[in-house]
Motif scaffolding. Structure first.
Motif, PDB file in Angstrom:
ATOM      1  N   TYR A  46       1.866 -15.074 -16.942  1.00 49.10           N
ATOM      2  CA  TYR A  46       3.119 -15.341 -16.683  1.00 49.10           C
ATOM      3  C   TYR A  46       3.101 -14.153 -15.102  1.00 49.10           C
ATOM      4  N   SER A  47       2.567 -12.837 -15.128  1.00 52.60           N
ATOM      5  CA  SER A  47       2.101 -12.995 -14.058  1.00 52.60           C
ATOM      6  C   SER A  47       0.726 -11.888 -13.409  1.00 52.60           C
ATOM      7  N   ILE A  48       0.601 -11.919 -12.589  1.00 46.45           N
ATOM      8  CA  ILE A  48      -1.321 -11.126 -12.279  1.00 46.45           C
ATOM      9  C   ILE A  48      -0.829  -9.828 -11.199  1.00 46.45           C
ATOM     10  N   THR A  49      -1.832  -9.046 -11.452  1.00 47.75           N
ATOM     11  CA  THR A  49      -2.464  -8.059 -10.657  1.00 47.75           C
ATOM     12  C   THR A  49      -3.229  -7.565 -10.297  1.00 47.75           C
ATOM     13  N   CYS A  50      -3.803  -7.506  -8.798  1.00 47.18           N
ATOM     14  CA  CYS A  50      -4.548  -6.215  -8.670  1.00 47.18           C
ATOM     15  C   CYS A  50      -5.094  -4.995  -7.760  1.00 47.18           C
ATOM     16  N   GLN A  51      -5.065  -3.819  -7.899  1.00 51.98           N
ATOM     17  CA  GLN A  51      -4.507  -2.947  -7.522  1.00 51.98           C
ATOM     18  C   GLN A  51      -6.287  -2.223  -7.459  1.00 51.98           C
ATOM     19  N   ALA A  52      -6.249  -0.708  -6.697  1.00 55.85           N
ATOM     20  CA  ALA A  52      -7.357  -0.222  -6.498  1.00 55.85           C
ATOM     21  C   ALA A  52      -6.313   1.637  -5.910  1.00 55.85           C
ATOM     22  N   VAL A  53      -7.382   2.590  -6.131  1.00 56.29           N
ATOM     23  CA  VAL A  53      -6.102   3.765  -6.340  1.00 56.29           C
ATOM     24  C   VAL A  53      -7.954   4.380  -5.473  1.00 56.29           C
ATOM     25  N   THR A  54      -7.718   5.395  -4.324  1.00 56.45           N
ATOM     26  CA  THR A  54      -9.150   5.157  -3.536  1.00 56.45           C
ATOM     27  C   THR A  54      -8.304   6.204  -3.106  1.00 56.45           C
ATOM     28  N   PRO A  55      -9.779   7.168  -3.557  1.00 53.18           N
ATOM     29  CA  PRO A  55      -9.846   9.099  -2.957  1.00 53.18           C
ATOM     30  C   PRO A  55      -9.450   9.251  -1.878  1.00 53.18           C
ATOM     31  N   VAL A  56      -9.134   9.490  -1.543  1.00 58.95           N
ATOM     32  CA  VAL A  56      -8.934  10.525   0.084  1.00 58.95           C
ATOM     33  C   VAL A  56      -8.755  11.429   0.152  1.00 58.95           C
ATOM     34  N   SER A  57      -8.426  12.330  -0.076  1.00 54.29           N
ATOM     35  CA  SER A  57      -8.998  13.839   0.027  1.00 54.29           C
ATOM     36  C   SER A  57      -8.752  14.272  -1.397  1.00 54.29           C
ATOM     37  N   GLU A  58      -8.960  16.173  -1.112  1.00 58.06           N
ATOM     38  CA  GLU A  58      -7.899  16.478  -1.949  1.00 58.06           C
ATOM     39  C   GLU A  58      -7.109  16.897  -2.350  1.00 58.06           C
ATOM     40  N   GLY A  59      -6.291  15.732  -3.789  1.00 63.35           N
ATOM     41  CA  GLY A  59      -4.827  16.013  -3.556  1.00 63.35           C
ATOM     42  C   GLY A  59      -4.429  14.743  -2.243  1.00 63.35           C
ATOM     43  N   LYS A  60      -5.278  13.499  -2.131  1.00 60.29           N
ATOM     44  CA  LYS A  60      -4.443  12.400  -1.006  1.00 60.29           C
ATOM     45  C   LYS A  60      -5.125  11.406  -1.734  1.00 60.29           C
ATOM     46  N   ALA A  61      -3.861  10.229  -2.131  1.00 61.83           N
ATOM     47  CA  ALA A  61      -4.939   9.200  -2.725  1.00 61.83           C
ATOM     48  C   ALA A  61      -4.281   7.946  -1.986  1.00 61.83           C
ATOM     49  N   ARG A  62      -5.036   6.909  -1.709  1.00 62.90           N
ATOM     50  CA  ARG A  62      -4.145   5.637  -0.689  1.00 62.90           C
ATOM     51  C   ARG A  62      -4.407   4.497  -2.566  1.00 62.90           C
ATOM     52  N   TYR A  63      -2.721   4.209  -2.590  1.00 62.60           N
ATOM     53  CA  TYR A  63      -2.995   2.573  -3.473  1.00 62.60           C
ATOM     54  C   TYR A  63      -2.711   1.526  -2.697  1.00 62.60           C
ATOM     55  N   PHE A  64      -3.476   0.380  -3.634  1.00 60.57           N
ATOM     56  CA  PHE A  64      -3.259  -0.913  -2.783  1.00 60.57           C
ATOM     57  C   PHE A  64      -2.948  -1.362  -4.030  1.00 60.57           C
ATOM     58  N   MET A  95       0.869  -1.424  -0.347  1.00 66.39           N
ATOM     59  CA  MET A  95      -0.365   0.039   0.011  1.00 66.39           C
ATOM     60  C   MET A  95       1.080   0.879  -0.059  1.00 66.39           C
ATOM     61  N   ILE A  96       0.573   2.260  -0.574  1.00 67.73           N
ATOM     62  CA  ILE A  96       1.159   3.506  -1.043  1.00 67.73           C
ATOM     63  C   ILE A  96       0.539   4.786  -0.748  1.00 67.73           C
ATOM     64  N   ASP A  97       1.000   5.765   0.184  1.00 70.37           N
ATOM     65  CA  ASP A  97       0.126   7.181   0.321  1.00 70.37           C
ATOM     66  C   ASP A  97       0.385   8.087  -0.894  1.00 70.37           C
ATOM     67  N   TYR A  98      -0.063   7.951  -1.486  1.00 76.28           N
ATOM     68  CA  TYR A  98       0.265   9.679  -2.381  1.00 76.28           C
ATOM     69  C   TYR A  98      -0.054  10.935  -1.729  1.00 76.28           C
ATOM     70  N   ASP A  99       0.595  11.598  -2.228  1.00 75.43           N
ATOM     71  CA  ASP A  99      -0.345  12.985  -2.075  1.00 75.43           C
ATOM     72  C   ASP A  99       0.090  13.706  -3.355  1.00 75.43           C
ATOM     73  N   ALA A 100      -0.882  13.007  -3.619  1.00 78.34           N
ATOM     74  CA  ALA A 100      -1.621  13.820  -5.125  1.00 78.34           C
ATOM     75  C   ALA A 100      -3.136  12.792  -5.430  1.00 78.34           C
ATOM     76  N   SER A 101      -3.549  13.646  -6.515  1.00 82.10           N
ATOM     77  CA  SER A 101      -5.312  13.113  -6.666  1.00 82.10           C
ATOM     78  C   SER A 101      -5.052  11.388  -7.256  1.00 82.10           C
ATOM     79  N   ALA A 102      -5.941  11.463  -6.887  1.00 85.52           N
ATOM     80  CA  ALA A 102      -6.371   9.869  -7.336  1.00 85.52           C
ATOM     81  C   ALA A 102      -6.434  10.027  -8.839  1.00 85.52           C
TER      82      ALA A 102
END
Ligand code: FES
Ligand SMILES: [Fe+2]
Length: 338
Positions: free
Chosen positions: A248-266, A139-146
């Protein structure tokens, strides 16, 4: 571009302790998640109606959550069931509760109209708990919009540049020079791309078929398949059939909008079970972490530049096609809600 009548990823279920409530923010709304005595999750507005203290600083008591400021006890529906020092409990002393469920090891929260709740709208993320794959997650927290992270994931031409030392390493910009096939789905887009003569880290050279769905509100499910060199020639799009053995490889990812200019990336990364599975996953996860650090560096820097020139529009190029189609779908769904 965020329809509310959708399931948003709030957490990895396995990361979630039983004893402690946990604060999350989705679409600017503070939410507290906690487990009842059976381990079942509940989600409430993270704001005690008494003096607006966060319930996430509270204490789990059986099936209930106690605000640890002045002690009001709430049930999993958000109703006050005990007020210290008084017998009368006002009906209005309650907080909003959110529908919450676990699927594919993700905790999903329905942010919309409770009457419109529909579990069929949870995107299919079967790889996350399939016995066929060995998976690892982060999981990564972003200082950026989702929005910016979604745009990044909708256009993998950036692999040739942002990830020239990780995912996209090659001399001939194979990702940006191989235009994707894009189709519109009810709740997103499906994107596929052939990378011919791709050299894998294990030494094989293959025709690589990368395909993924990107669905509202920011859920990606992707697989990469290895085919003998020459398979892609003459094909107008997807291979006629794909089999588990070709993965060969597989992935699931989710971008969750936290608030203005913040997001959480799973994110997750996985390999098919079989010979050397641990070593293959180790190698994949290492390069994945490197690549996602590269994305974070670029996207957060982009966010800062955007803030310097408010109102300035992007100039589209051909590589933005999937982004445009996805945004059209998301806007349409949002409009239907109004
Ligand atoms: S703020 Fe929660 S009980 Fe007073
Ligand atoms: Fe990337």
């Amino acid at each position: 571009m965020y329809p509310r009548n959708a399931w948003y990823v709030a957490a990895w279920d396995v990361e979630f302790a039983r004893e402690k409530p946990e604060a999350v923010v989705i679409l600017g709304e503070p939410i507290v998640l906690f487990r009842d005595s059976q381990g079942k999750l509940a989600a409430l507005e993270d704001r005690c109606p008494h003096k607006l203290a966060p319930l996430s600083l509270g204490r789990c008591e059986g099936d209930r959550l106690r605000c640890m400021y002045h002690g009001i006890l709430f049930d999993r529906k958000g109703r006050a069931v005990e007020v210290p020092g008084q017998d009368m409990i006002p009906h209005s002393l309650s907080v909003r509760s959110y529908p919450v469920t676990v699927r594919g090891t993700w905790v999903w929260i329905w942010m919309g109209d409770a009457e419109k709740i529909d579990e069929a709208l949870i995107p299919e993320t079967e790889a996350l708990d399939s016995p066929n794959y060995l998976m690892r997650h982060g999981m990564i927290d972003y200082d950026a919009s989702a929005h910016l992270i979604c745009e990044n994931l909708l256009d993998l031409s950036h692999l040739s540049f942002v990830h020239e030392n990780s995912f996209g390493s090659s001399a001939n910009h194979e990702w940006s020079n191989s235009p994707p096939f894009v189709t519109t789905l009810d709740r997103g887009v499906r994107i596929g791309r052939w990378i011919r003569n791709r050299r894998y880290r294990d030494g094989r050279t293959v025709d690589h078929w990368n395909t993924y769905d990107f669905l509202v509100p920011g859920i990606l499910t992707m697989a990469g398949y290895a085919f003998p060199v020459g398979t892609a020639d003459g094909l107008e799009g997807a291979p006629e059939a794909v089999a588990q053995d070709d993965v060969y490889s597989i992935t699931c990812q989710a971008v969750t909008p936290v608030s203005e200019g913040k997001a959480r990336y799973f994110f997750s990364a996985g390999v098919p079970r079989g010979t050397d599975e641990e070593a293959r996953l180790e190698q994949l996860f290492k390069v994945t972490l490197q690549a996602f650090a590269e994305d974070k560096m670029m996207i957060e820097a982009q966010q800062k530049v955007i803030a310097q020139v408010p109102g300035r529009n992007f100039h589209p190029i051909g590589a933005d096609r999937a982004t445009t189609l996805y945004q059209r779908v998301a806007r349409k769904l949002e409009k239907i809600e109004r």
